[in-house]
Motif scaffolding. Structure first.
Motif, mmCIF file in Angstrom:
data_model
loop_
_atom_site.group_PDB
_atom_site.id
_atom_site.type_symbol
_atom_site.label_atom_id
_atom_site.label_comp_id
_atom_site.label_asym_id
_atom_site.label_seq_id
_atom_site.Cartn_x
_atom_site.Cartn_y
_atom_site.Cartn_z
ATOM 1 N N UNK A 1 34.317 43.200 48.557
ATOM 2 C CA UNK A 1 35.457 42.874 49.203
ATOM 3 C C UNK A 1 36.689 43.278 48.138
ATOM 4 N N UNK A 2 36.508 43.036 46.799
ATOM 5 C CA UNK A 2 37.707 43.384 45.998
ATOM 6 C C UNK A 2 37.982 44.884 45.959
ATOM 7 N N UNK A 3 37.001 45.491 46.222
ATOM 8 C CA UNK A 3 37.219 47.017 45.954
ATOM 9 C C UNK A 3 37.361 47.680 47.400
ATOM 10 N N UNK A 4 37.455 46.903 48.525
ATOM 11 C CA UNK A 4 37.791 47.626 49.686
ATOM 12 C C UNK A 4 38.983 48.144 49.728
ATOM 13 N N UNK A 5 39.320 49.261 50.484
ATOM 14 C CA UNK A 5 40.424 49.940 50.655
ATOM 15 C C UNK A 5 41.817 48.930 50.958
ATOM 16 N N UNK A 6 41.500 48.402 52.185
ATOM 17 C CA UNK A 6 42.616 47.322 52.643
ATOM 18 C C UNK A 6 43.136 46.276 51.722
ATOM 19 N N UNK A 7 42.023 45.815 50.913
ATOM 20 C CA UNK A 7 42.490 44.879 50.015
ATOM 21 C C UNK A 7 43.240 45.499 48.835
ATOM 22 N N UNK A 8 42.629 46.501 48.265
ATOM 23 C CA UNK A 8 43.118 47.086 47.174
ATOM 24 C C UNK A 8 44.632 47.790 47.423
ATOM 25 N N UNK A 9 44.749 48.160 48.696
ATOM 26 C CA UNK A 9 46.057 48.576 48.903
ATOM 27 C C UNK A 9 47.220 47.480 48.740
ATOM 28 N N UNK A 10 46.969 46.253 48.901
ATOM 29 C CA UNK A 10 47.762 45.312 48.536
ATOM 30 C C UNK A 10 48.161 45.314 47.084
ATOM 31 N N UNK A 11 47.032 45.526 46.206
ATOM 32 C CA UNK A 11 47.411 45.615 44.728
ATOM 33 C C UNK A 11 48.187 46.883 44.507
ATOM 34 N N UNK A 12 47.932 47.850 45.048
ATOM 35 C CA UNK A 12 48.921 49.112 44.654
ATOM 36 C C UNK A 12 50.433 48.783 45.120
ATOM 37 N N UNK A 13 50.449 48.143 46.409
ATOM 38 C CA UNK A 13 51.855 47.908 46.981
ATOM 39 C C UNK A 13 52.505 46.863 46.094
ATOM 40 N N UNK A 14 51.788 45.697 45.521
ATOM 41 C CA UNK A 14 52.447 44.778 44.854
ATOM 42 C C UNK A 14 52.454 44.884 43.427
#
Length: 410
Positions: free
Chosen positions: A320-333
């Motif tokens: 889950x931590x490496x899922x694209x929709x989750x990591x996209x939040x990491x990139x955006x924030x």
């Protein structure tokens, strides 16, 4: 009474029979910029696993691996733990679950796997791609009589730029925090990226390029020479790299800093503080080196504790931590350059970021320090401080490093 008993039974059956709390260690979850990513991962996972919960435990960055070592040696310890790619990760593979068969097709979407793998398999799931570049303050370049749109391309260019700041005497040329020895890690990999051949990078990773070899001595000598020329601020050994060095840079207290490309001390945070129009970026040249390259590799990733009683569930959360929709939040924030290749960067407007992303497509070489052993990293931290203080010579430091390297690689 019968009605009360029936109601109690119905309430009990509505709850998961075996609710589990996963404990996750890191040094990032309390960071305000990373917090949205961690919250998103928690929400997605807990929605998919009703009743199960995730608790993040943020440990101090400068004590993290000491505390983690103690925890992993115990019967308990966290279910998942964050690792830096390369040496720090490999030193803890014996404590981690092999993940190859557990992450399946996800591997195809992940960059940075070599830094979390060995010949036996994958032991952590990478979250980010990390690398080193030099950011500079264009306003300070202008104030020093330098062209802010012409960064250095060679060591001679850099020498002239730093000489201008030394002569001006207002701010140091290159920010440096080396309290924990991390400043040397950044310097070592950036100089080696431009100085070493691809084969020399391979040989160093394999332990075949000795610390006393001319190629490695040249990297260490450049550290000493830059310090002797006055490029670094005084008291670097008392300054924490994270985040004292970078907060000083953002306050305009140094002209250049070797920063990261992803999620902290990088283009996004510098743009926000200094203004994107004032943030320049270049690749650190080396004395006598070829065209400068960007050292980059798998940045951080999560491993599952082999002693965890919840291995399967912990693996699911790592995914889950490496899922694209989750990591996209990491990139955006936070501007994290994610290891999942499905990341969307189309909305990025930062000139520095666009330049960095261009280098990542064409000019990547290994991060040499991550290909040392954990024992070598610990010793180079110490030797780098002695070198800055003038308490040892390059030859003596290299000889000490070889002793540690031979013991660590037996």
């Amino acid at each position: 009474m019968k009605t009360l008993v029936t109601a109690a039974l119905l309430a009990a059956t509505a709850l998961p029979a075996f609710a589990t709390e996963l404990t996750v260690w890191d040094w990032k979850s309390g960071d305000p910029l990373a917090a949205p990513y961690y919250q998103k991962a928690k929400e997605v996972f807990e929605a998919a696993h009703p009743g199960d919960t995730v608790t993040f435990v943020m440990q101090p960055n400068d004590q993290y691996y000491t505390l983690l070592g103690t925890a992993l040696a115990s019967i308990g310890g966290p279910d998942l733990f964050l690792l830096n790619g390369g040496a720090q990760a490999r030193a803890r593979f014996e404590n981690a679950v092999k993940l190859d068969d557990k992450i399946g097709d996800m591997k195809a979407d992940l960059a940075g796997l070599p830094e979390f793998s060995d010949a036996n398999g994958v032991y952590a799931i990478p979250l980010t791609i990390q690398g080193f570049v030099v950011y500079y303050n264009k306003a300070l370049y202008s104030a020093a009589g330098l062209d802010p749109n012409v960064p250095p391309k060679s060591w001679d260019d850099l020498s002239k730029i730093c000489a201008a700041f030394v002569t001006q005497g207002t701010v140091p040329c290159i920010a440096l925090g080396n309290k924990e020895g991390f400043g040397m890690e950044f310097w070592f990999s950036t100089i080696a990226a431009s100085l070493w051949t691809p084969q020399e990078q391979v040989d160093f990773a394999a332990g075949k390029l000795a610390w006393i070899s001319p190629q490695v001595l040249a990297v260490l000598q450049s550290w000493v020479d830059a310090n002797a020329a006055g490029w670094f601020p005084k008291g670097a050994n008392s300054t924490a790299k994270f985040m004292d060095e970078y907060e000083g840079f953002m306050r305009g207290e140094s002209a250049n800093t070797i920063g990261l490309i992803s999620d902290v001390a990088h283009w996004k945070s510098f743009d926000e503080m200094l203004g994107a129009e004032n943030v320049g970026v270049f690749l650190l040249p080396a004395p006598g080196g070829a065209a400068a390259k960007i050292p980059a590799a798998g940045g951080i990733g999560y491993a599952v504790n082999a002693k965890s009683p919840n291995v399967d569930l912990a693996v699911e959360f790592a995914k889950t931590l490496a899922a694209p929709e989750v990591l996209q939040v990491f990139f955006n924030a936070a501007g994290a350059v994610t290891a999942n290749t499905k990341m969307d960067t189309s909305a990025v407007t930062s000139p520095a970021a666009k330049t960095v992303f261009g280098w990542l497509a064409t000019d990547v070489v290994p991060m040499a320090h991550t290909n040392a052993t954990a024992q070598e990293l610990e010793e180079i931290h110490r030797q780098s401080q002695l070198l800055l203080n003038g308490e040892t010579t390059v030859a003596e430091a290299a000889a000490a490093m070889d002793v540690v390297a031979k013991a660590a690689r037996q």
